[in-house]
Design an enzyme around this catalytic site. Structure first.
Site, PDB file in Angstrom:
ATOM      1  N   GLU A  35       0.750  -1.130  -0.005  1.00 15.81           N
ATOM      2  CA  GLU A  35       0.035  -0.014  -0.046  1.00 15.81           C
ATOM      3  C   GLU A  35       0.976   1.112  -0.225  1.00 15.81           C
ATOM      4  O   GLU A  35       1.809   1.468   0.833  1.00 15.81           O
ATOM      5  CB  GLU A  35      -0.875  -0.122   1.116  1.00 15.81           C
ATOM      6  CG  GLU A  35      -2.092   0.982   1.154  1.00 15.81           C
ATOM      7  CD  GLU A  35      -1.633   2.460   1.865  1.00 15.81           C
ATOM      8  OE1 GLU A  35      -1.405   3.335   1.254  1.00 15.81           O
ATOM      9  OE2 GLU A  35      -1.485   2.157   3.102  1.00 15.81           O
ATOM     10  N   CYS A  53      -1.170   8.532   4.227  1.00  8.86           N
ATOM     11  CA  CYS A  53      -1.330   8.462   2.831  1.00  8.86           C
ATOM     12  C   CYS A  53      -2.733   8.715   2.111  1.00  8.86           C
ATOM     13  O   CYS A  53      -2.908   8.874   1.004  1.00  8.86           O
ATOM     14  CB  CYS A  53      -0.920   6.768   2.563  1.00  8.86           C
ATOM     15  SG  CYS A  53      -1.614   5.711   3.834  1.00  8.86           S
TER      16      CYS A  53
END
Length: 575
Positions: free
Chosen positions: A350, A384
């Site tokens: 990720e 993020c």
């Protein structure tokens, strides 16, 4: 004599009661009237009308002669005495039913809770070192508080020999699935019991504000319990040895989530925390060991990416890598794995994104601005999932930007240890210099919309807002409190969607609109792992909003979701 309080009434309402209070009780009564523009007052007046027109309203009942004074003045809590909760109403801990217990919350508006937290987090943060089957060795390094520069503790960073010995000593966890699940649940309980040392490490080492500390601990506990429930009946065989490489921005939650999934599938885990945040990782691993995870099934290897990370991703004995971090690092890991590991060895990644939000002319500006501020500036923008570019429809640009600047000016920068702080420091000097150089360049180009002033010292980057033509102006993600704003016309929304998709990222996306058809049109068109409508775009809840990206933002199979655990089992499809 005078009664020791005053009554208040709204102009145009309650005149009869007002007269009685003044005549019979010599009381004080203040009359107030709302003042404002039509657009503000209309919603206010509708709310008052709905409240006062309700049969249960005090204002309605007091002029109804069929309702006795005793009924009007009755204590509402009396009606609840001995009452049973409505069928189907679950306590907060039980909202997930029998599957798993919900994580423990903290009411940060309660003084007693704040005092309990303060007492629990005041001790020293313990040193960290490799936690391996055989003795570890390496260099002892100081860990500094990013907000104050003060020494927090020391970490012994593992050398290449320690990594090699750890791989030699790794043993998959061969206990029955039910046993592994029980141990992970025990670990979640231990995490919550040790909230004080965890909050202290998160604040002093990672620069986390108190609300962020609470959210992070809750997510970590949720991961442990969620994967325990998911894997309890699983029949797949473990892959073997899993390298788990985690980031500094969620040094407990992501670190724990990766480990919990790999362990629940029966693997041995070699955990490498980010260089900046080894202390909280060491606390977590000690608690996991205390809960019953065998030493050979979970080893901690704090240290540098060039030493520990490189050794783990270039060893043919590793059967899978789980990674959260930058897209560039993920690509480096993928190349090393392709060169050294067996074909089909999975990389579960990720990575970052250029996350966008669209606010159209029908959106409620107050709600949109609240969610933009949270998405762009909470955690100093170091998520993020954080908002990087805001598209505002031209029709409402002036109003939204005015409100956005005002809301940003209300943010308080400072030491995250204080409950009053909204925005803490960025993680290290490299991050600070990169962000400030970018901000200076953008300001030099005349793109500045607004910014705050930084505190006198510490690794702070104040929130900035810059104007851009669109996402095409942005070459890469700026991982901090930097928001870009672009505008679009009513007929341009398909072009905006195409421009966002063309960048190739696909992590989070936000939309504020009150048109149902537009919601469907946009979410059908946008390529992103997590799409949020009329809310902020951070803070995905384990099991409720599985998290992960596509394209340059990740390899799919979102964490905290039903498909993630299978990636750590040989029952999963290769790759």
């Amino acid at each position: 004599g005078d009664i020791p309080f005053e009554f208040q009434r709204l102009h145009g309402m309650g005149e009869r009661l007002h007269d009685i209070v003044l005549r019979d009780y010599n009381g004080r009564c203040r009359i107030y009237a709302p003042v404002g523009a039509h657009r503000d007052l209309l919603a206010y007046l509708v709310r008052r009308l709905l409240e006062n027109g309700a049969n249960s309203s005090f204002v309605h009942q007091i002029v109804d002669e069929t309702v006795s004074p005793e009924e009007v003045a009755r204590d509402p809590f009396e009606a609840l005495a001995g009452a049973r909760p409505p069928a189907g109403l679950a306590a907060p801990a039980a909202i997930f039913g029998k599957v798993r217990r919900n994580s423990q919350g903290f009411d940060l508006s309660d003084e007693a809770t704040l005092a309990r937290i303060e007492a629990a987090r005041n001790g020293p943060v313990p040193d960290a070192a490799p936690l391996t089957v055989s003795a570890g060795s390496g260099t002892r390094v100081a860990v500094a508080n990013p907000a104050t520069g003060e020494l927090v503790a020391h970490v012994t960073e593992a050398d290449a020999e320690t990594v090699a010995r750890a791989i030699d000593g790794a043993r998959p966890w061969d206990a029955p699935a039910a046993t592994r699940a029980a141990v992970l649940r025990r670990a979640a309980d231990l995490y919550e019991a040790h909230f004080g040392p965890i909050f202290a490490a998160l604040a002093r080492e990672a620069g986390k504000t108190l609300p962020d500390c609470v959210g992070e601990l809750r997510e970590a506990a949720d991961f442990l319990r969620y994967y325990a429930a998911e894997g309890e009946g699983a029949t797949g065989r473990p892959r073997g040895l899993i390298a788990a490489i985690s980031p500094w921005n969620f040094p407990l939650a992501i670190f724990t989530g990766q480990i919990a999934a790999a362990l629940m599938a029966g693997n041995a885990v070699l955990a490498k925390p980010a260089e900046q945040t080894p202390l909280v990782a060491a606390i977590a691993v000690r608690l996991l060991h205390e809960a019953g995870v065998p030493a050979g099934a979970l080893q901690l290897l704090p240290g540098q990416g060039g030493t520990v990370g490189a050794a783990l991703t270039a060893d043919s004995r590793i059967n899978g890598v789980v990674f959260t971090g930058s897209t560039e690092t993920a690509q480096t890991i993928a190349r090393a794995m392709a060169e050294h590991m067996a074909p089909g060895t999975p990389l579960i990644a990720e990575t970052g994104g250029l996350n966008a939000m669209i606010v159209d002319s029908t959106a409620l500006p107050e709600q949109a601005v609240r969610d933009v501020i949270a998405s762009a500036f909470q955690s100093a923008g170091q998520r993020c999932s954080a908002l990087r570019i805001l598209y505002v429809q031209k029709d409402v640009e002036e109003k939204v930007l005015e409100m956005l600047k005002g809301a940003m000016e209300a943010l308080r920068l400072g030491d995250p240890w204080s409950i009053a702080t909204d925005v803490g420091p960025v993680i290290d000097d490299e991050a600070r210099e990169t962000l400030l150089a970018y901000c200076r360049a953008m300001e030099g180009e005349g793109r500045l919309v607004a910014r705050l002033d930084p505190p006198g010292s510490g690794r702070f980057v104040p929130p900035h807002i810059f104007r851009v033509a669109g996402i095409g102006d942005m070459q890469r993600e700026m991982f901090g409190p930097v928001l870009h704003v672009a505008t679009f016309g009513a007929d341009d929304i398909d072009r905006v969607i195409a421009d966002i998709n063309a960048k190739g990222y696909g992590l989070t996306f936000g939309l504020h609109t009150r048109i149902d058809a537009r919601v469907q049109h946009v979410i059908d068109g946008i390529h992103a792992g997590n799409i949020y409508v009329n809310r902020n775009q951070i803070g995905a809840v384990v099991g409720s909003q599985p998290f992960g990206g596509e394209g340059l933002s990740g390899t799919g199979r979102k964490d905290g979701g039903p498909h993630y655990l299978h990636r750590f089992s040989k029952a999963a499809a290769p790759g």
